[in-house]
Design a protein around this motif. Structure first.
Motif, mmCIF file in Angstrom:
data_model
loop_
_atom_site.group_PDB
_atom_site.id
_atom_site.type_symbol
_atom_site.label_atom_id
_atom_site.label_comp_id
_atom_site.label_asym_id
_atom_site.label_seq_id
_atom_site.Cartn_x
_atom_site.Cartn_y
_atom_site.Cartn_z
ATOM 1 N N MET A 1 -3.614 5.761 -2.374
ATOM 2 C CA MET A 1 -3.256 6.859 -1.467
ATOM 3 C C MET A 1 -2.034 6.476 -0.637
ATOM 4 S SD MET A 1 -5.589 8.652 1.486
ATOM 5 C CE MET A 1 -4.885 9.874 2.580
ATOM 6 N N GLU A 2 -1.042 7.365 -0.600
ATOM 7 C CA GLU A 2 0.173 7.086 0.159
ATOM 8 C C GLU A 2 -0.075 7.269 1.650
ATOM 9 O OE1 GLU A 2 4.747 7.905 -0.703
ATOM 10 O OE2 GLU A 2 3.684 9.726 -0.133
ATOM 11 N N THR A 3 0.339 6.286 2.431
ATOM 12 C CA THR A 3 0.233 6.346 3.884
ATOM 13 C C THR A 3 1.623 6.532 4.470
ATOM 14 O OG1 THR A 3 0.508 3.970 4.169
ATOM 15 C CG2 THR A 3 -1.748 4.778 3.792
ATOM 16 N N ASN A 4 1.670 6.785 5.771
ATOM 17 C CA ASN A 4 2.976 6.871 6.435
ATOM 18 C C ASN A 4 3.769 5.589 6.229
ATOM 19 O OD1 ASN A 4 3.199 9.484 7.705
ATOM 20 N ND2 ASN A 4 1.538 8.869 9.064
ATOM 21 N N LYS A 5 3.091 4.439 6.306
ATOM 22 C CA LYS A 5 3.785 3.162 6.167
ATOM 23 C C LYS A 5 4.333 2.984 4.758
ATOM 24 C CE LYS A 5 3.295 -1.803 6.927
ATOM 25 N NZ LYS A 5 2.426 -2.868 7.497
ATOM 26 N N THR A 6 3.526 3.265 3.738
ATOM 27 C CA THR A 6 4.013 3.082 2.369
ATOM 28 C C THR A 6 5.128 4.073 2.047
ATOM 29 O OG1 THR A 6 2.245 4.517 1.507
ATOM 30 C CG2 THR A 6 1.821 2.130 1.562
ATOM 31 N N LYS A 7 5.029 5.295 2.570
ATOM 32 C CA LYS A 7 6.100 6.276 2.343
ATOM 33 C C LYS A 7 7.383 5.827 3.030
ATOM 34 C CE LYS A 7 7.373 11.132 3.202
ATOM 35 N NZ LYS A 7 8.005 11.345 1.893
ATOM 36 N N PHE A 8 7.271 5.326 4.271
ATOM 37 C CA PHE A 8 8.446 4.865 4.996
ATOM 38 C C PHE A 8 9.119 3.709 4.258
ATOM 39 C CE2 PHE A 8 10.523 2.100 8.113
ATOM 40 C CZ PHE A 8 11.347 3.003 8.775
ATOM 41 N N LEU A 9 8.324 2.750 3.800
ATOM 42 C CA LEU A 9 8.890 1.590 3.103
ATOM 43 C C LEU A 9 9.501 1.985 1.758
ATOM 44 C CD1 LEU A 9 6.113 -1.058 3.851
ATOM 45 C CD2 LEU A 9 8.360 -0.841 4.942
ATOM 46 N N LYS A 10 8.916 2.980 1.097
ATOM 47 C CA LYS A 10 9.403 3.407 -0.216
ATOM 48 C C LYS A 10 10.618 4.320 -0.117
ATOM 49 C CE LYS A 10 7.999 6.071 -4.295
ATOM 50 N NZ LYS A 10 6.895 6.881 -4.898
ATOM 51 N N GLU A 11 10.532 5.351 0.728
ATOM 52 C CA GLU A 11 11.569 6.382 0.763
ATOM 53 C C GLU A 11 12.538 6.241 1.925
ATOM 54 O OE1 GLU A 11 9.810 10.241 0.464
ATOM 55 O OE2 GLU A 11 8.901 9.814 -1.481
ATOM 56 N N GLY A 12 12.137 5.485 2.976
ATOM 57 C CA GLY A 12 13.038 5.247 4.089
ATOM 58 C C GLY A 12 12.913 6.218 5.241
ATOM 59 N N TYR A 13 11.969 7.168 5.155
ATOM 60 C CA TYR A 13 11.780 8.110 6.261
ATOM 61 C C TYR A 13 10.397 8.738 6.181
ATOM 62 C CZ TYR A 13 12.724 11.847 2.850
ATOM 63 O OH TYR A 13 12.678 12.686 1.765
ATOM 64 N N ILE A 14 9.898 9.180 7.340
ATOM 65 C CA ILE A 14 8.653 9.936 7.427
ATOM 66 C C ILE A 14 8.786 10.994 8.514
ATOM 67 C CG2 ILE A 14 7.110 8.123 6.587
ATOM 68 C CD1 ILE A 14 6.390 7.537 9.544
ATOM 69 N N ARG A 15 7.908 11.983 8.449
ATOM 70 C CA ARG A 15 7.810 13.025 9.478
ATOM 71 C C ARG A 15 6.492 12.858 10.225
ATOM 72 N NH1 ARG A 15 8.525 19.115 8.094
ATOM 73 N NH2 ARG A 15 8.448 18.201 6.032
ATOM 74 N N ILE A 16 6.537 12.907 11.557
ATOM 75 C CA ILE A 16 5.342 12.929 12.394
ATOM 76 C C ILE A 16 5.320 14.297 13.069
ATOM 77 C CG2 ILE A 16 4.063 11.829 14.271
ATOM 78 C CD1 ILE A 16 4.540 10.013 11.845
#
Length: 242
Positions: A1-16
């Motif tokens: 399951m993708e988390t905010n942390k894994t998405k940030f490390l993979k794609e370089g950005y997240i939305r909160i």
């Protein structure tokens, strides 16, 4: 399951979606507007990311950037925004993450001036630890027409592209393929986090109201100390260093 942390490390950005409550946003808006309106106190930290007009008598700030606003109004550091964003930065990149610097970027009504595609790392000096997280907090409802953030997911290797300055002392910009770009609309109190190598952009403000954003930049404490030893305090000229 993708988390905010894994998405940030993979794609370089997240939305909160909601970092701050509306009451917390109201506190920030009051401080923000007072700083924005004081052109005397902010003069040494203030510039227009769009570059200066050729005719100074017609000069209008289209993209007002004020660096280190908390150095002018230290009470900002005590607001919930700085604490909450700091906790997120530590969760994303490690317990040694600290606030490096803050800044305000305001897009005035009906100025329709984009912030061009760029990578924040282009402004950096060379550092052995490249971890960074920039928290872009919306103090207004943001969408395409008033200048919400756009990002392009990171690529393998994540190189820093060649950058140039906009005319008359404006922001750095680069040429890039934007076919994978994603816009991130937000409600007041929402935010994004992006790292220094992530390409990002925002359109100009074509609406009748301001687009106010507060940006908090985090990196490892040792790298902040390293920057300061090299004379980098984020109050100087905009130029490509990396």
């Amino acid at each position: 399951m993708e988390t905010n942390k894994t998405k940030f490390l993979k794609e370089g950005y997240i939305r909160i979606e909601s970092l701050l409550s509306l009451s917390e946003v109201d506190v920030l808006r009051a401080i923000y507007d007072a700083i924005l309106q004081d052109k005397v106190k902010t003069a040494h930290l203030r510039s227009d990311l769009a570059g200066t007009e050729m005719n100074p008598h017609k000069k209008v700030e289209r993209i007002t950037q004020i660096m280190r606003p908390s150095s002018l109004v230290p009470e900002l550091l005590k607001t919930s925004a700085y604490k909450k964003a700091g906790l997120w930065a530590k969760d994303l990149l490690g317990e040694d993450m600290e606030l490096d610097f803050d800044m305000m970027i305001n897009k005035a009504p009906n100025t329709n001036t984009p912030t061009p595609w760029h990578q924040d790392a282009a402004y950096w000096i060379s550092m052995p630890d490249q971890r960074s997280a920039s928290c872009w907090i919306a103090l207004d409802k943001v969408f395409k027409e008033n200048g919400c953030m756009w990002f392009i997911p990171k690529t393998v290797g994540n190189p820093i592209l060649p950058h140039k300055n906009m005319p008359n002392g404006g922001a750095l910009f680069c040429e890039t393929d934007t076919s994978q770009a994603e816009s991130i609309p937000l409600l007041p109190g929402g935010c994004t986090f992006h790292d220094g190598h992530t390409l990002h952009f925002s359109q100009g403000n074509t609406t009748d109201t301001q687009r106010r954003a507060l940006i908090l930049n985090f990196r490892p404490k040792k790298m902040i100390d390293y920057e300061r030893e090299q004379g980098v305090d984020h109050t100087g000229e905009r130029k490509q260093r990396n």
